[in-house]
Design an enzyme around this catalytic site. Structure first.
Site, PDB file in Angstrom:
ATOM      1  CB  SER A  67     -78.605 -70.788   1.082  1.00  0.00           C
ATOM      2  OG  SER A  67     -77.233 -70.423   1.054  1.00  0.00           O
TER       3      SER A  67
ATOM      4  CG  ASP B 100     -72.335 -72.431   7.511  1.00  0.00           C
ATOM      5  OD1 ASP B 100     -71.785 -71.468   6.950  1.00  0.00           O
ATOM      6  OD2 ASP B 100     -73.470 -72.840   7.191  1.00  0.00           O
TER       7      ASP B 100
ATOM      8  CG  HIS C 154     -75.559 -70.406   5.507  1.00  0.00           C
ATOM      9  ND1 HIS C 154     -74.639 -71.325   5.043  1.00  0.00           N
ATOM     10  CD2 HIS C 154     -76.352 -70.094   4.441  1.00  0.00           C
ATOM     11  CE1 HIS C 154     -74.859 -71.568   3.763  1.00  0.00           C
ATOM     12  NE2 HIS C 154     -75.891 -70.842   3.362  1.00  0.00           N
TER      13      HIS C 154
END
Length: 423
Positions: free
Chosen positions: A155, A399, A402
């Site tokens: 990702s 998070d 990311h």
């Protein structure tokens, strides 16, 4: 009498030599040659110059000895574009607006999900003693005409892929571009350029039990040995490939490796130290590249580990904190987070040094380590409803892996642009 005769005879010979028109002509000719071709003349008649041998060429110096595909120039001699500092640049940053790029996944649209400031968007990477070439979307699209560019990995590589699409799509009319997904493959097409920019989901590069592009949150991860062709068949005919794989390997000290097939009734699974398992994958990637990519026409890149910022105590913050509420950069130039494993970085260097195909290493780890401010944190789409406990402690669901777009990963693509066109 003999002495006198000899003296008389020698004088006579010398007079004849001095008067010889042939000798005078020869001497005049030699003088003329010496004037016109000085250095070469003395090289022929004098002591020859000794030419020192060239220094040995390493794998990483491949691009200095011959022009690589897509190159239009060269980076300044001695310029390490990965070593530098972040400088504030409100005039030229961000390179695009979040609202202008419809291709950003909701996991990365921090402004849409309530981030109250944009400070993280206004930083530009400045290498020491030199400058990055400005990202030129027109040049990029022209050089991709009739080509296929592919990002392969997890990702984080998908975030870099989306950043690249955002940097380019504004130059393409609405009717002349599209984005489609086919299982593990996502394809952005620039129709008038007959070009595609693609992302292929393969978090380990090898076949694994985490290969579903949508449902892959598996705690007991298993990687199949010698299986790169399972995914690699979809990468063939790419002109530019950008690989990454790191985060999915660091779930513990060991990795489970499958010998044989996932379809077999009896599965032989062994555990390897993470470094040994990672080395296995890197060697498989290098072998695949050597067999399937043409060094005269194609380019291969590998993006280094993307750091996380899950322990604020490491940069002088409070214990138990993380990237939540962080809006400033880490100023210590030597800072290196504990989640960025140098042992795996060492494996990459050792394996790549043996590659006959020139793989360009995009060393984004150190420069990204400074950016505790640039993560999506809590400003992203949440796939599950938040509990009261989570809402009471936002750091618990932040998070810190990311990155917001626009943001840090646009710089990764500026570095990719520099290494692609100015190696």
């Amino acid at each position: 009498m003999k002495t006198t005769a000899l003296s008389s005879s020698s004088s006579s010979v010398l007079r004849k030599i001095r008067l010889s028109p042939y000798l005078l002509t020869l001497l005049a000719l030699l003088v003329l040659v010496a004037v016109l071709y000085g250095e070469e003349f003395f090289f022929i008649f004098g002591k020859p110059k000794i030419k020192r041998p060239d220094p040995p060429v390493s794998r990483t110096d491949h691009d200095k000895t011959e022009r690589l595909p897509f190159a239009v120039g060269r980076t300044e001699e001695g310029c390490d574009v990965f070593s530098g500092r972040w400088v504030r640049d409100e005039l030229n940053r961000p390179l695009y607006e979040e609202s202008e790029c419809p291709y950003i996944q909701p996991q990365l649209t921090c402004q849409e999900h309530g981030r109250p400031e944009k400070e993280y968007q206004h930083w530009r990477w400045q290498p020491h003693g030199c400058s990055l070439p400005r990202f030129n979307a027109t040049l990029m699209l022209e050089m991709l005409r009739g080509k296929r560019m592919m990002f392969v990995g997890d990702s984080l590589n998908r975030g870099q892929y989306v950043s690249m699409v955002c940097l380019l799509h504004r130059l393409i009319p609405e009717h002349a571009k599209s984005m489609e997904s086919f299982d593990s493959l996502t394809v952005f097409t620039a129709k008038e350029y007959n070009a595609t920019i693609e992302f292929y989901w393969a978090p380990f590069l090898l076949e694994s039990n985490s290969d579903n592009a949508v449902i892959h949150r598996i705690t007991d991860r298993i990687v199949r040995k010698g299986s790169i062709n399972k995914h690699g068949q979809h990468w063939k005919a790419a002109d530019i490939i950008v690989f990454n794989t790191y985060l999915w390997w660091v779930t513990g000290q060991k990795m489970k490796i499958l010998k044989g097939s996932f379809d077999g009734k009896e599965k032989e699974i062994v555990e390897l130290m993470t470094e040994d398992a990672y080395r296995m994958a890197m060697k498989s990637m290098v072998r695949w590249v050597g067999k399937n990519m043409d060094p005269k026409n194609t380019r291969v890149f590998f993006t280094s580990m993307s750091p996380t910022h899950g322990k604020s105590i490491e940069w002088g913050g409070e214990e138990g904190g993380n990237c939540f509420n962080e809006t400033t950069l880490i100023e210590d130039p030597t800072y290196w987070g504990s989640d960025s494993k140098k042992s795996l970085m060492k494996v990459i260097g050792e394996v790549f040094s043996q590659s006959k195909f020139p793989i360009t290493f995009l060393n984004i780890t150190q420069l990204s380590n400074y950016r505790k401010d640039a993560h999506t944190s809590i400003y992203k789409k949440q796939w599950n409803p938040l509990t009261k406990e989570q809402l009471a402690n936002p750091a618990s669901f932040a998070d810190c892996t990311h990155w917001c777009l626009p943001g840090l990963q646009d710089t990764w693509n500026e570095l990719l642009f520099a290494k692609l066109f100015y190696p």
